[in-house]
Scaffold this motif. Structure first.
Motif, PDB file in Angstrom:
ATOM      1  N   MET A   1     -17.370   6.711 -28.543  1.00 52.71           N
ATOM      2  CA  MET A   1     -16.184   7.545 -28.492  1.00 52.71           C
ATOM      3  C   MET A   1     -16.557   8.982 -28.116  1.00 52.71           C
ATOM      4  SD  MET A   1     -12.899   7.847 -29.196  1.00 52.71           S
ATOM      5  CE  MET A   1     -11.713   8.911 -29.880  1.00 52.71           C
ATOM      6  N   LEU A   2     -17.616   9.493 -28.721  1.00 59.13           N
ATOM      7  CA  LEU A   2     -18.041  10.864 -28.444  1.00 59.13           C
ATOM      8  C   LEU A   2     -18.417  11.042 -26.975  1.00 59.13           C
ATOM      9  CD1 LEU A   2     -18.550  13.668 -29.552  1.00 59.13           C
ATOM     10  CD2 LEU A   2     -20.834  12.926 -30.208  1.00 59.13           C
ATOM     11  N   GLU A   3     -19.078  10.029 -26.390  1.00 57.98           N
ATOM     12  CA  GLU A   3     -19.437  10.115 -24.971  1.00 57.98           C
ATOM     13  C   GLU A   3     -18.194  10.214 -24.097  1.00 57.98           C
ATOM     14  OE1 GLU A   3     -22.250   7.392 -23.273  1.00 57.98           O
ATOM     15  OE2 GLU A   3     -23.374   7.352 -25.148  1.00 57.98           O
ATOM     16  N   ARG A   6     -16.763  13.708 -24.346  1.00 60.64           N
ATOM     17  CA  ARG A   6     -17.604  14.625 -23.560  1.00 60.64           C
ATOM     18  C   ARG A   6     -17.353  14.464 -22.070  1.00 60.64           C
ATOM     19  NH1 ARG A   6     -23.059  13.988 -27.044  1.00 60.64           N
ATOM     20  NH2 ARG A   6     -22.541  15.561 -28.593  1.00 60.64           N
ATOM     21  N   ALA A   7     -17.197  13.228 -21.620  1.00 57.17           N
ATOM     22  CA  ALA A   7     -16.927  12.973 -20.204  1.00 57.17           C
ATOM     23  C   ALA A   7     -15.592  13.599 -19.789  1.00 57.17           C
ATOM     24  CB  ALA A   7     -16.924  11.471 -19.928  1.00 57.17           C
ATOM     25  N   TRP A  12     -12.860  17.954 -16.940  1.00 58.91           N
ATOM     26  CA  TRP A  12     -11.914  19.077 -16.989  1.00 58.91           C
ATOM     27  C   TRP A  12     -12.587  20.341 -16.468  1.00 58.91           C
ATOM     28  CZ3 TRP A  12     -11.610  23.770 -19.569  1.00 58.91           C
ATOM     29  CH2 TRP A  12     -10.366  24.403 -19.491  1.00 58.91           C
ATOM     30  N   HIS A  13     -13.837  20.579 -16.876  1.00 54.64           N
ATOM     31  CA  HIS A  13     -14.564  21.766 -16.406  1.00 54.64           C
ATOM     32  C   HIS A  13     -14.814  21.703 -14.895  1.00 54.64           C
ATOM     33  CE1 HIS A  13     -15.242  23.847 -20.164  1.00 54.64           C
ATOM     34  NE2 HIS A  13     -15.548  22.681 -20.726  1.00 54.64           N
ATOM     35  N   ARG A  14     -15.160  20.533 -14.395  1.00 50.95           N
ATOM     36  CA  ARG A  14     -15.365  20.392 -12.945  1.00 50.95           C
ATOM     37  C   ARG A  14     -14.070  20.685 -12.187  1.00 50.95           C
ATOM     38  NH1 ARG A  14     -18.300  15.716 -14.552  1.00 50.95           N
ATOM     39  NH2 ARG A  14     -16.570  14.390 -13.874  1.00 50.95           N
ATOM     40  N   LEU A  15     -12.950  20.190 -12.691  1.00 56.03           N
ATOM     41  CA  LEU A  15     -11.659  20.441 -12.046  1.00 56.03           C
ATOM     42  C   LEU A  15     -11.315  21.930 -12.071  1.00 56.03           C
ATOM     43  CD1 LEU A  15      -9.615  17.379 -13.289  1.00 56.03           C
ATOM     44  CD2 LEU A  15     -10.221  17.912 -10.922  1.00 56.03           C
TER      45      LEU A  15
END
Length: 119
Positions: A1-3, A6-7, A12-15
């Motif tokens: 779930m944590l992975e 994080r993904a 979101w940061h890449r966008l």
């Protein structure tokens, strides 16, 4: 779930980075903002899978990436493929694969044509 969480944050940061790019930056890359956003949404391992599958056809990474627009098309097809499980299973044993073993790959006809052109 944590992975997974994080993904989602990484995506979101890449966008956000894409949205901050100027039109000139995108023009220099030869991509539209929409295309760049699509690439930002791709799982990170798409390019790796694409190159591994190309090697099944005897293609080296530089041969696949040489024609930039063709490479972008291959990436897009790979990213939207419905055979991810079959692909992962096959590539887990890639050294024993031949082109006839990857009929499920939507890029297989393109790889086959590229391989013919480089013979």
């Amino acid at each position: 779930m944590l992975e997974r969480v994080r993904a989602i944050f990484d995506q979101w940061h890449r966008l956000q980075e894409v949205r901050q790019m100027s039109d000139r930056d995108l023009e220099d890359l030869g991509l539209t903002r929409w295309q760049m956003e699509q690439f930002a949404r791709m799982p990170e391992n798409v390019g790796e899978r694409l190159l591994q599958m190309a090697q099944v056809f005897g293609l080296e990474p530089n041969e696949v990436q040489h024609a930039y627009s063709d490479y972008l098309e291959l990436l897009d097809v790979c990213a939207h493929c419905g055979s991810l499980k079959a692909c992962k299973r096959a590539l887990a044993d890639a050294e024993h694969l031949g082109p006839e073993d990857v009929h499920f790959c939507p890029n297989a006809p393109t790889y086959a044509e590229m391989a013919k052109a480089h013979v």
